[in-house]
Motif scaffolding. Structure first.
Motif, mmCIF file in Angstrom:
data_model
loop_
_atom_site.group_PDB
_atom_site.id
_atom_site.type_symbol
_atom_site.label_atom_id
_atom_site.label_comp_id
_atom_site.label_asym_id
_atom_site.label_seq_id
_atom_site.Cartn_x
_atom_site.Cartn_y
_atom_site.Cartn_z
ATOM 1 N N GLU A 155 -32.124 -49.878 -69.377
ATOM 2 C CA GLU A 155 -33.082 -50.074 -69.623
ATOM 3 C C GLU A 155 -34.000 -49.894 -68.096
ATOM 4 O OE1 GLU A 155 -34.516 -53.634 -71.203
ATOM 5 O OE2 GLU A 155 -33.476 -53.595 -72.755
ATOM 6 N N GLY A 174 -35.858 -48.328 -72.954
ATOM 7 C CA GLY A 174 -34.383 -48.574 -73.222
ATOM 8 C C GLY A 174 -33.748 -47.375 -73.867
ATOM 9 N N PHE A 177 -41.458 -56.605 -76.904
ATOM 10 C CA PHE A 177 -41.580 -56.907 -75.588
ATOM 11 C C PHE A 177 -42.503 -55.803 -75.007
ATOM 12 C CE2 PHE A 177 -37.969 -54.285 -76.347
ATOM 13 C CZ PHE A 177 -37.292 -55.132 -77.208
ATOM 14 N N GLN A 234 -33.759 -57.510 -66.735
ATOM 15 C CA GLN A 234 -35.091 -57.314 -66.175
ATOM 16 C C GLN A 234 -36.053 -58.638 -65.963
ATOM 17 O OE1 GLN A 234 -34.657 -53.645 -66.097
ATOM 18 N NE2 GLN A 234 -35.088 -52.916 -68.087
ATOM 19 N N ALA A 281 -41.766 -50.106 -69.589
ATOM 20 C CA ALA A 281 -40.287 -50.350 -69.909
ATOM 21 C C ALA A 281 -39.933 -49.405 -70.861
ATOM 22 C CB ALA A 281 -40.262 -51.678 -70.149
ATOM 23 N N GLY A 303 -36.564 -45.699 -76.886
ATOM 24 C CA GLY A 303 -37.737 -46.486 -77.217
ATOM 25 C C GLY A 303 -38.405 -46.886 -75.871
ATOM 26 N N GLN A 339 -26.345 -49.781 -72.788
ATOM 27 C CA GLN A 339 -27.709 -49.597 -72.571
ATOM 28 C C GLN A 339 -28.074 -49.480 -71.166
ATOM 29 O OE1 GLN A 339 -30.187 -52.816 -73.886
ATOM 30 N NE2 GLN A 339 -31.681 -51.458 -74.969
HETATM 31 C C1 2NL Z 1 -34.651 -49.074 -77.421
HETATM 32 C C2 2NL Z 1 -35.754 -49.886 -77.123
HETATM 33 C C3 2NL Z 1 -36.725 -50.736 -75.082
HETATM 34 C C4 2NL Z 1 -37.647 -52.219 -73.300
HETATM 35 C C5 2NL Z 1 -36.408 -51.870 -74.156
HETATM 36 C C6 2NL Z 1 -38.133 -54.061 -71.952
HETATM 37 C C7 2NL Z 1 -37.690 -54.831 -70.895
HETATM 38 C C8 2NL Z 1 -38.817 -55.710 -70.268
HETATM 39 C C9 2NL Z 1 -39.938 -55.792 -70.680
HETATM 40 C C10 2NL Z 1 -40.416 -54.855 -71.583
HETATM 41 CL CL1 2NL Z 1 -38.184 -56.872 -69.101
HETATM 42 N N1 2NL Z 1 -39.414 -54.143 -72.149
HETATM 43 N N2 2NL Z 1 -37.441 -53.123 -72.381
HETATM 44 C C11 2NL Z 1 -38.827 -51.835 -73.660
HETATM 45 C C12 2NL Z 1 -39.061 -50.850 -74.919
HETATM 46 C C13 2NL Z 1 -38.000 -50.379 -75.326
HETATM 47 O O1 2NL Z 1 -35.578 -50.571 -75.565
HETATM 48 O O2 2NL Z 1 -34.435 -48.489 -78.446
HETATM 49 N N3 2NL Z 1 -33.359 -49.122 -76.827
HETATM 50 C C14 2NL Z 1 -32.263 -48.710 -77.120
#
Ligand code: 2NL
Length: 348
Positions: free
Chosen positions: A217, A314, A257, A177, A312, A289, A215
């Motif tokens: 995202e 994930g 992030f 991303q 965002a 998340g 994953q």
């Molecule tokens: C989780 C949480 C998350 C993101 C991933 C993301 C990517 C960019 C900018 C901001 Cl480039 N955020 N990704 C945001 C929030 C949560 O993953 O528990 N993943 C399994």
């Protein structure tokens, strides 16, 4: 016996031999025998000098006719034998196209790939791009660009496979991303993307941990994006993946992030919200998340946080698959035992 009788007798004998030649080689031997230089026909014609001159043309004519009859009979027999050979060959090589075929067992996408395919289809339908990127990443894209400062615990050697100080196995698909955001020309419109793929963590494999897992995202960057857009998107995702009766609940959380950050729960698939042991009597199950993209993340990708913003999220398809199918050990997905894998029909 006169020449006349000899010729007639030779003809009868020859025709008999020819019709009984049951093989091309035998037929050829018969031909050489009868018509050859040392054969009976030549022999008989040699006797011409002993008969009266006046009889010679008749006998000559007869001998020509006998030779023609014999030649003709040989040719006829030859084509009969050749035809028989062709017919036998055809009969031997005959294929019964009506026989039932041997069953070929058909494969199917891996259960986790089926879930990823569903997610991709849904987001493609909403105008998102599906973008993949490298699994071997740099510290810059995996961490720095995502507002993970050098001393952040998630960067600990314990959690990430480092190849050198700067090169590592990506621990999330966010670097895809970050790379895409950096290249995107926002004057041409918003960025809407998902990035599915494999990620790595330095964990010891057990029932709930795998050093390699999946994953997906998602990222949307535009003007005027709100948390409402995030919630609506996650609700669409939950209803698509689980069913129409599923609701989404957001709880405050923390990710480096995103700010604010949330954890998203969906209605417990086991009790449909009543409360049970699967959801620890809350009626909800945590599935992903998410949050609003941190201004630092936008800035580092060259996007003006005063003008643009976005959300965002994930999620882990492995966890989705475990919840959905009641699989209690993540290692089942990676053992590649077909008895396990074939339980998941292609429709998912
Ligand atoms: C989780 C949480 C998350 C993101 C991933 C993301 C990517 C960019 C900018 C901001 Cl480039 N955020 N990704 C945001 C929030 C949560 O993953 O528990 N993943 C399994």
């Amino acid at each position: 016996m006169g020449l006349h009788e000899q010729l007639e007798e030779l003809k009868e004998k020859s025709l008999h031999e020819i019709s009984h030649a049951d093989h091309l080689k035998k037929l050829d031997a018969v031909r050489v025998n009868i018509l050859g230089k040392k054969g009976p026909l030549t022999e008989i014609l040699r006797g011409m000098k002993d008969i009266p001159k006046a009889d010679r043309p008749k006998v000559g004519e007869l001998s020509n006719r006998v030779r023609d009859n014999i030649t003709e009979a040989i040719e006829k027999r030859r084509s009969e034998l050749e035809k028989a050979i062709t017919e036998k060959k055809l009969a031997d090589e005959e294929i019964d196209v009506t026989l039932p075929g041997k069953p070929v067992s058909q494969g199917q996408p891996h259960v986790i790939q089926q879930i990823i395919d569903n997610i991709e289809d849904l987001f493609l339908g909403m105008g998102y791009q599906v973008i993949q990127g490298p699994e071997v990443e740099t510290d810059k894209y995996n961490f720095e660009m995502l507002n993970l400062p050098k001393d952040h615990p998630a960067r600990d050697m314990q959690d990430t496979f480092y190849i050198t100080d700067e090169i590592l196995m990506r621990s999330q698909t966010s670097p895809v991303q970050a790379r895409t955001m950096e290249k995107h020309d926002f004057s041409k419109g918003p960025l809407k993307m998902i990035s599915p793929g494999v990620v790595y963590r330095r964990d010891t494999d057990d029932a709930t941990h795998s050093h390699q897992f999946h994953q997906v995202e998602g990222l949307v960057i535009d003007k005027h994006i709100t948390m409402g857009d995030l919630k609506g998107t996650l609700e669409t995702l939950a209803k698509e993946l689980f069913g129409d009766r599923f609701e989404v609940r957001l709880r405050p959380s923390y990710f480096p992030f995103t700010e604010p950050s949330v954890e998203a729960d969906v209605t417990c698939f086991n009790c449909m919200g009543k409360g049970c042991s699967v959801c620890k009597h809350t009626g909800w199950i945590e599935v992903l998340g998410a949050g609003m993209v941190h201004p630092n993340v936008l800035k580092m990708a060259g996007v003006d946080p005063e003008v643009y913003g976005g959300f965002a999220f994930g999620l882990g398809p492995d966890r989705f698959a475990m919840l959905r199918y009641g699989v209690d050990d993540i290692r089942n997905f990676y053992l590649n035992d077909v008895r396990f894998l074939t339980q998941f029909s292609k429709k998912g």
